[in-house]
Write a protein that holds these residues in place. Structure first.
Motif, mmCIF file in Angstrom:
data_model
loop_
_atom_site.group_PDB
_atom_site.id
_atom_site.type_symbol
_atom_site.label_atom_id
_atom_site.label_comp_id
_atom_site.label_asym_id
_atom_site.label_seq_id
_atom_site.Cartn_x
_atom_site.Cartn_y
_atom_site.Cartn_z
ATOM 1 N N MET A 66 0.848 -1.185 0.000
ATOM 2 C CA MET A 66 0.000 0.000 0.000
ATOM 3 C C MET A 66 0.891 1.245 0.000
ATOM 4 S SD MET A 66 -3.046 0.907 2.681
ATOM 5 C CE MET A 66 -3.777 -0.711 2.468
ATOM 6 N N THR A 67 0.912 1.955 -1.126
ATOM 7 C CA THR A 67 1.773 3.114 -1.266
ATOM 8 C C THR A 67 0.969 4.341 -1.664
ATOM 9 O OG1 THR A 67 3.655 4.040 -2.480
ATOM 10 C CG2 THR A 67 2.261 2.461 -3.655
ATOM 11 N N LEU A 68 1.443 5.502 -1.263
ATOM 12 C CA LEU A 68 0.811 6.757 -1.674
ATOM 13 C C LEU A 68 1.389 7.288 -2.978
ATOM 14 C CD1 LEU A 68 0.507 8.671 1.728
ATOM 15 C CD2 LEU A 68 -1.325 7.589 0.423
ATOM 16 N N LEU A 69 2.428 6.654 -3.479
ATOM 17 C CA LEU A 69 3.096 7.139 -4.682
ATOM 18 C C LEU A 69 2.642 6.339 -5.901
ATOM 19 C CD1 LEU A 69 6.725 7.689 -3.317
ATOM 20 C CD2 LEU A 69 4.976 9.421 -3.778
ATOM 21 N N GLY A 70 1.619 6.852 -6.576
ATOM 22 C CA GLY A 70 1.155 6.216 -7.786
ATOM 23 C C GLY A 70 2.126 6.443 -8.940
ATOM 24 N N TYR B 266 -21.454 8.074 10.627
ATOM 25 C CA TYR B 266 -20.801 7.677 9.370
ATOM 26 C C TYR B 266 -20.149 6.313 9.542
ATOM 27 C CZ TYR B 266 -17.411 7.566 5.543
ATOM 28 O OH TYR B 266 -16.671 7.204 4.450
ATOM 29 N N ARG B 267 -20.231 5.495 8.496
ATOM 30 C CA ARG B 267 -19.554 4.199 8.456
ATOM 31 C C ARG B 267 -18.707 4.133 7.193
ATOM 32 N NH1 ARG B 267 -24.280 3.222 11.239
ATOM 33 N NH2 ARG B 267 -24.068 1.795 13.023
ATOM 34 N N GLY B 268 -17.446 3.725 7.357
ATOM 35 C CA GLY B 268 -16.587 3.624 6.195
ATOM 36 C C GLY B 268 -15.192 3.164 6.560
ATOM 37 N N PRO B 269 -14.403 2.767 5.571
ATOM 38 C CA PRO B 269 -13.054 2.258 5.820
ATOM 39 C C PRO B 269 -12.068 3.343 6.228
ATOM 40 C CG PRO B 269 -13.439 2.443 3.469
ATOM 41 C CD PRO B 269 -14.754 2.733 4.135
ATOM 42 N N ASN B 270 -12.457 4.606 6.146
ATOM 43 C CA ASN B 270 -11.575 5.712 6.479
ATOM 44 C C ASN B 270 -11.743 6.214 7.907
ATOM 45 O OD1 ASN B 270 -14.117 6.416 5.160
ATOM 46 N ND2 ASN B 270 -13.557 8.548 5.466
ATOM 47 N N VAL B 271 -12.590 5.565 8.711
ATOM 48 C CA VAL B 271 -12.785 5.987 10.105
ATOM 49 C C VAL B 271 -11.537 5.667 10.923
ATOM 50 C CG1 VAL B 271 -14.126 5.566 12.214
ATOM 51 C CG2 VAL B 271 -15.287 5.776 10.008
ATOM 52 N N MET B 272 -11.205 6.557 11.832
ATOM 53 C CA MET B 272 -10.014 6.406 12.667
ATOM 54 C C MET B 272 -10.047 5.132 13.511
ATOM 55 S SD MET B 272 -10.680 9.047 15.831
ATOM 56 C CE MET B 272 -12.193 8.954 16.814
ATOM 57 N N MET B 273 -8.873 4.756 14.011
ATOM 58 C CA MET B 273 -8.768 3.656 14.963
ATOM 59 C C MET B 273 -9.237 4.090 16.349
ATOM 60 S SD MET B 273 -4.939 2.397 13.848
ATOM 61 C CE MET B 273 -4.854 0.983 14.964
ATOM 62 N N GLY B 274 -9.115 5.377 16.658
ATOM 63 C CA GLY B 274 -9.477 5.908 17.959
ATOM 64 C C GLY B 274 -8.596 7.097 18.298
ATOM 65 N N VAL C 162 -6.129 6.012 5.661
ATOM 66 C CA VAL C 162 -5.538 7.102 4.877
ATOM 67 C C VAL C 162 -5.616 6.776 3.391
ATOM 68 C CG1 VAL C 162 -3.405 8.357 4.385
ATOM 69 C CG2 VAL C 162 -4.039 7.869 6.753
ATOM 70 N N TYR C 163 -5.252 5.571 3.044
ATOM 71 C CA TYR C 163 -5.240 5.175 1.636
ATOM 72 C C TYR C 163 -6.664 5.120 1.076
ATOM 73 C CZ TYR C 163 -4.120 2.755 -2.672
ATOM 74 O OH TYR C 163 -3.986 2.434 -3.991
ATOM 75 N N ALA C 164 -7.597 4.535 1.835
ATOM 76 C CA ALA C 164 -8.975 4.411 1.360
ATOM 77 C C ALA C 164 -9.577 5.778 1.089
ATOM 78 C CB ALA C 164 -9.823 3.644 2.372
ATOM 79 N N ASN C 165 -9.317 6.738 1.980
ATOM 80 C CA ASN C 165 -9.883 8.062 1.785
ATOM 81 C C ASN C 165 -9.257 8.760 0.586
ATOM 82 O OD1 ASN C 165 -10.210 11.239 3.192
ATOM 83 N ND2 ASN C 165 -11.942 9.862 2.951
#
Length: 469
Positions: free
Chosen positions: A1-5, A325-333, A147-150
């Motif tokens: 999982m990288t941020l550099l496309g 809100y429900r989604g993969p970008n929600v924080m861990m806490g 971070v990546y999902a968002n």
């Protein structure tokens, strides 16, 4: 999982340096390798708008080091408190002041001398303070996946591809500014690093020189651009406007939407919170005029429900309650201290936003208010209780004060006898807040009031004060 496309590029206006392709990958890997040698624990990075800050962030992300993004203008006492509570492995791009006890100086960084430290959870990637420069902030814990999902979802709804060129119009320690960086790099687009910002002299020169295609702003920026009679026709490549960081007046949304559409462009209005890495909605550009006042539907992969007072949830239209809100970008806490960095996911992808709102028949969200004592000043979240404390401790002659949100600013009612003396004291209070938070004084409307109203319980009647704003 990288941020550099593939194709990702950084253009640093200050140095004239461009990093792309293998050279960018090599530089990020080099920085990440150096950060990997630091002691265990999270890294603190003072995030100026410059190339070294961007590389520190990307290097940490690619190397799997949890990194907290810190406002470089953060008050020294607040930074000291964070360091004491979280014992970071290092403070990158440290202040010129002497290093705190237990830290040494190396290459401009404060590095913890002790090798003993809490290992952050392996999924933890980014930490962001909750309340800017005020009080005793917690850190929002964002996973790599969030971070990546968002970034990917934002890129999808905005149509970002490798031909897009975005400037750093927002601070990089601010979640919205960070998401602009992430969402462009992940799709192989270009980010132009220009430190002066939307109101700076060099910014618009860079827009033309580097053929910038989009501009991100908070409500304050659009208010200023209106006063400056912004005309997108002067910038032939600029064809996308995005707005988040608080609600922009409907008339200004319509005005800027009309301006950009006249030149064949588009405008997107968004809603988010740091706890959602950070964006949750985007109003499709083609429906913006039709849905004025809406925050839009949920991003791909996300969904909304409205929580009633009895705790039940609904998606039926026009029912007002707390937005969930429900989604993969929600924080861990949240993390309160070093020990909290090791915790796993405590939210399970569900975020009770603290905002009141409703959904319409098309699933578009409308925000109507806040449940909690949080305001925004030019897009920066601030604790209203902390602002009150700051005014009382500023030694300007105010002992009783009540702060209420007012769009993109805060109104503070100070219990003072009316007259020229009261006006002068209010100006001093606004100046003190401006200096403490490093935000313009116009964000703090301090007003004298004979008596701050109270409820029967003896607590301040904030609702009656909000009605006076």
């Amino acid at each position: 999982m990288t941020l550099l496309g593939v194709g990702a590029r950084l253009i640093d206006v200050t140095s004239g340096r461009t990093l792309e392709g293998e050279e960018l990958d090599t530089e990020v890997t080099r920085v990440g390798a150096a950060l990997s040698l630091l002691p265990p624990g999270a890294l603190f990075a003072r995030m100026s708008v410059d190339l070294s800050s961007v590389l520190n962030y990307l290097g940490a992300f690619e190397a799997g080091r949890a990194i907290a993004l810190i406002d470089p203008a953060l008050d020294a006492d607040v930074l000291a408190g964070l360091i004491e509570r979280f014992r970071p492995a290092a403070v990158l791009s440290a202040p010129d002041a002497s290093a705190p006890e237990g830290y040494g100086v190396s290459d401009g960084h404060w590095v913890r001398e002790s090798a003993e430290g809490v290992e952050p959870h392996p999924h933890l990637a980014v930490l962001l303070p909750t309340s800017g420069s005020t009080g005793n902030p917690k850190l929002v814990r964002l996973s790599r996946g969030a971070v990546y999902a968002n970034a990917d979802a934002i890129a999808e709804v905005l149509g970002i591809d490798r031909h897009e060129i975005a400037p750093t119009s927002l601070p990089l320690h601010y979640s919205y500014g960070l998401s602009v960086l992430n969402s462009h790099l992940v799709r192989g687009a270009t980010v132009v690093i220009e430190p002066s910002g939307v109101l700076g002299r060099g910014f618009w020169d860079a827009v033309n020189e580097h053929k910038v295609t989009s501009l991100a702003g908070v409500p304050y920026h659009y208010e200023m651009l209106r006063r400056l009679k912004f005309d997108p026709a002067k910038y032939p490549t600029l064809r996308t406007l995005t707005q988040a960081g608080g609600k922009l007046r409907d008339d200004l949304v319509a005005q800027f939407n009309d301006k950009i559409r006249e030149v064949g462009g588009r405008m997107f209005v968004m809603y988010g919170q740091t706890e959602a890495a950070p964006r949750m909605t985007t109003v499709p550009a083609e429906r913006l005029a039709e849905k004025l006042g809406s925050a839009g539907p949920a991003l791909p992969g996300g969904s909304f429900a409205i929580r009633r007072e009895d705790g039940s949830e609904t998606t039926h239209p026009k029912i007002v309650g707390e937005v969930v809100y429900r989604g993969p970008n929600v924080m861990m806490g949240y993390a309160e201290d070093e020990a909290g960095l090791a915790a796993g996911d405590e939210y399970g992808g569900v975020l009770a936003t603290g905002d009141l709102g409703y959904l319409d028949e098309d699933g578009f969200l409308y925000i109507t208010g806040r449940l909690k004592r949080i305001g925004k000043v030019f897009g920066n979240r601030v604790s209203l209780d902390d602002l009150e404390h700051a005014v009382r401790s500023a030694s300007v002659g105010i002992d009783v004060v009540a702060a209420v949100p007012a769009g993109d600013k805060v109104v503070l009612f100070a219990e003072l006898p009316e007259g020229d003396g009261a006006k002068a004291i209010c100006k001093d209070a606004a100046k003190a807040l401006s200096e403490r938070l490093h935000l313009h004084t116009s964000g703090f409307d301090v007003r004298p009031i004979d008596t701050v109203p109270l409820l029967a319980s003896g607590k301040i009647d904030y609702r009656s004060l909000e009605a006076q704003v």
